[in-house]
Write a protein that holds these residues in place. Structure first.
Motif: not given
Lengths: 241, 424
Positions: A107, A46-48, A207, A50, A210-211, A110-111, A201
């Protein structure tokens, strides 16, 4: 008499320090997964803003340090496979046609999750327990990486006393910098005696915004031959399902 | 009570985290193995080229023309699939392409792979058909890749067409310093209709690769027997030096390799010679998620700086002397104009994951240098993967060098290309 009093005092106090950290960590490992298993997971980044990216992984682990993972989704990643033997890791991309050695900090998708998170071995395989403390309902394990090849130098793991499952893990670099926090949630019965968190989670101060989330869809004990965990077999991992 | 409910509803509506978690679903049954599975992509690639009219590449491609730029549009589709029945499988990858450029339009379709496989047991398998074997540890080049078509170092991860072959593999795992041993044997027969690009017909072209994972190091010993090509032996290795550094290398000895060479009296002669090729490389990941891939490559079968300069001079002379035109075209086709035809190269690729908080954006810079003549190709690019199943890549390629050098004599001085690829 004074010495006897001190000894008695120590004996009374002993239960508070009697937790065998290594045994507890091994118990945590077995409560999370059987030593040899197959597993389906969904990873969500999940990116900043959304927006989300999802990956579906099938993985098989055997013994202490043999693990292979196959991407089933999305189509752009399909049939990519990663193999881990101890600290050795390889990535197989179908169009490239041969496994390429990768490093644990890299990675693949990514993430916030890196290869070490996706291809995680038992905690007790990679970390030694340095210290155990406890509160009313949890233990706090301070873990130190056994070798320099392990992705995080130290872990601070909070373990729920009742379930003997981890709840929160802080991952630290050798410098003491917090790299990421892992949070286990949503205890679920997966069958065959496996009851464990179905959600992991992670977020990281490195980051911000980011989640990443890992959803566990299926975990079951399975034994496969050692030869499955070889470069030769990597293009055919999808046949294991 | 009503006020509480309204407040709760408002809070839930304002909570993006809740909204995200609410639709986290995972239906595992959708990912069970099926008897037939397939995947693929379609791509479109518009391209603008700035041409250098004073180069050998220009004179070979556009003789007699006075063009300064060119537009190209290409499209491609690739479909891969597997059909299974118990321990048997049939795998295929088909590729179709179309291109429109100043000299006209063309299209092509071919099977990159189409082979049947039999997994005899957990340790052994047999495969028969068109197969793209990939041997070696190099990223941009692989001197020990004896049974495959050369890769394009500017795009090493592209799929390539295989050869028709039969292979058998046996693998064993052990406890201890030697963790894995795998033996792969292959034959690549050449007949009038089979594998004509591999070499002269009438040969079985056997090859064997012995792989070992020893003390956490990958090692391959490779042998290819006398056949359409001369006998070859090679060794490669790869090892992680830490959690962020990997090194790899390859060495190959090729005997009786045939090579087209221009002679002093302007003839094209075929010579047989033996040579050694080698590659040394590393992959390094910094704390800021920058990946560096660096390789040094010695191509023993390549042309020396003087040999290539002689070819470029001949192409220049052919502009004034049409008698030489067919010779230069023949020499170009026989090897002088192939990618990386020279002896020594260096490769550096630097890619940065999501810099400056630019999401789904990976810029990269690739430098390929001919270290003999100091000409180079620089390729800045940006990859965007923010739209599900769509990959967009914008790429600029700059070829620079003095006259009579490899990249200085390229047809294209600069090229701007956009590649859109949709996966399904």
């Amino acid at each position: 008499m004074k010495i006897l009093t001190v000894l008695l005092g120590l004996l009374v106090a002993a239960p508070a320090f009697a937790v065998d950290g290594t045994a507890l960590l091994q118990k945590v490992d077995r409560n999370l997964e059987p030593e040899s298993y197959e597993m389906y997971r969904k990873l969500i980044n999940i990116e900043p803003d959304g927006s989300r990216k999802e990956f579906v992984l099938y993985s098989v682990k055997k013994g202490r340090d043999q693990l292979v993972a196959l991407f089933l989704d999305p189509p752009s990643e399909r049939d990519r496979a990663t193999l881990r033997l101890g600290e050795n890791m390889w990535l197989y991309i179908p169009s490239v046609g041969k496994p390429i050695r990768i490093t644990s900090l890299q990675s693949v998708i990514g993430g916030v999750f890196n290869n070490a998170d996706i291809l995680r071995l038992d905690y007790s395989t990679e970390y030694a327990v340095e210290e155990v403390s406890e509160t009313a309902d949890s233990y706090l394990l301070s873990l130190k990486a056994k070798t320099d090849d392990v992705a995080y130098d130290r872990l601070k793991m909070t373990v729920d006393k009742q379930t003997e499952l981890p709840t929160v893990i802080g991952c630290y670099a050798a410098s003491g910098l917090l790299i990421k926090t892992l949070t286990y949630k949503d205890i679920k019965d997966f069958g065959d005696g496996i009851t464990r968190p179905a959600t992991l989670e992670t977020d990281s101060p490195l980051y911000k915004g980011y989640k990443s989330v890992m959803l566990y869809g299926q975990i079951r004990a399975r034994a496969v031959p050692d030869e499955v965990f070889t470069l030769e077999y990597l293009p055919r991992v999808k046949e294991l399902r | 009570m009503k006020r509480k409910a309204v407040l709760l509803a408002a809070l839930l509506a304002l909570s993006p985290a809740w909204a995200e978690e609410a639709d986290w679903g995972f239906d595992v049954s959708a990912y069970e193995k099926k008897p037939f599975e397939w995947t693929g992509f379609v791509e479109l690639r518009p391209e603008h080229q700035w041409l250098d009219r004073d180069t050998a590449g220009y004179r070979l491609q556009y003789p007699g023309e006075s063009r300064t730029s060119a537009e190209r549009m290409s499209a491609a589709a690739e479909l891969s699939g597997v059909l299974r029945h118990r321990s048997l499988s049939f795998n295929f990858t088909g590729h179709a392409s179309w291109i429109d450029e100043p000299r006209g339009s063309d299209h092509d379709r071919r099977m990159y792979e189409a082979y049947g496989g039999w997994q005899i047991d957990d340790r052994s398998n047999l495969e028969l058909g068109k197969r793209a074997l990939r041997w070696g540890k190099g990223y941009a080049w692989s001197p020990v890749a004896f049974l495959e078509r050369p890769k394009d170092p500017t795009d090493p991860e592209l799929a390539r067409e295989g050869f028709v072959m039969a292979t058998g593999a046996f693998v064993r795992s052990f406890d201890g310093p030697l963790q894995t041993v795998a033996l792969t044997a292959a034959v690549v027969p050449t007949t009038s209709g089979l594998n004509p690009e591999f070499g002269p017909e009438g040969h079985a072209n056997p090859a064997v690769k012995l792989y070992g994972l020893i003390l956490d190091t990958d090692v391959d010993l490779i042998w290819a027997g006398q056949g359409s090509r001369g006998p070859r032996v090679g060794i490669d290795f790869s090892r992680n030096l830490g959690s962020n550094v990997e090194i790899h290398g390859e060495w190959a000895r090729i005997t009786d390799a045939r090579r087209a060479v221009l002679t002093a009296d302007n003839r094209l002669a075929m010579e047989a010679r033996s040579y050694t090729s080698a590659l040394l490389g590393l992959r390094y990941l910094t704390e800021r998620d920058t990946t560096l891939i660096f390789e040094l490559y010695r191509n023993g079968g390549g042309y020396s700086k003087d040999e290539l300069a002689a070819f470029y001079d001949l192409v220049g002379a052919s502009a004034a002397n049409p008698v030489l035109t067919s010779l230069t075209a023949h020499a170009a086709a026989q090897g002088y104009n192939r990618p990386n035809a020279a002896r020594r190269y260096a490769y550096l690729r630097i890619s940065q994951k999501e810099p400056f908080d630019l999401l789904d954006f990976t810029p990269a810079l690739t430098l390929i240098t001919n270290t003999d003549d100091h000409s180079w190709s620089l390729i800045p690019e940006a990859l965007y993967t923010g739209i599900t199943n769509l990959e967009l890549r914008l790429r600029l390629a700059l070829n620079r060098g003095d006259r009579s050098t490899e990249y200085g004599e390229k047809l294209v001085r600069s090229r701007l290309e956009l590649r859109g690829r949709y996966f399904f």
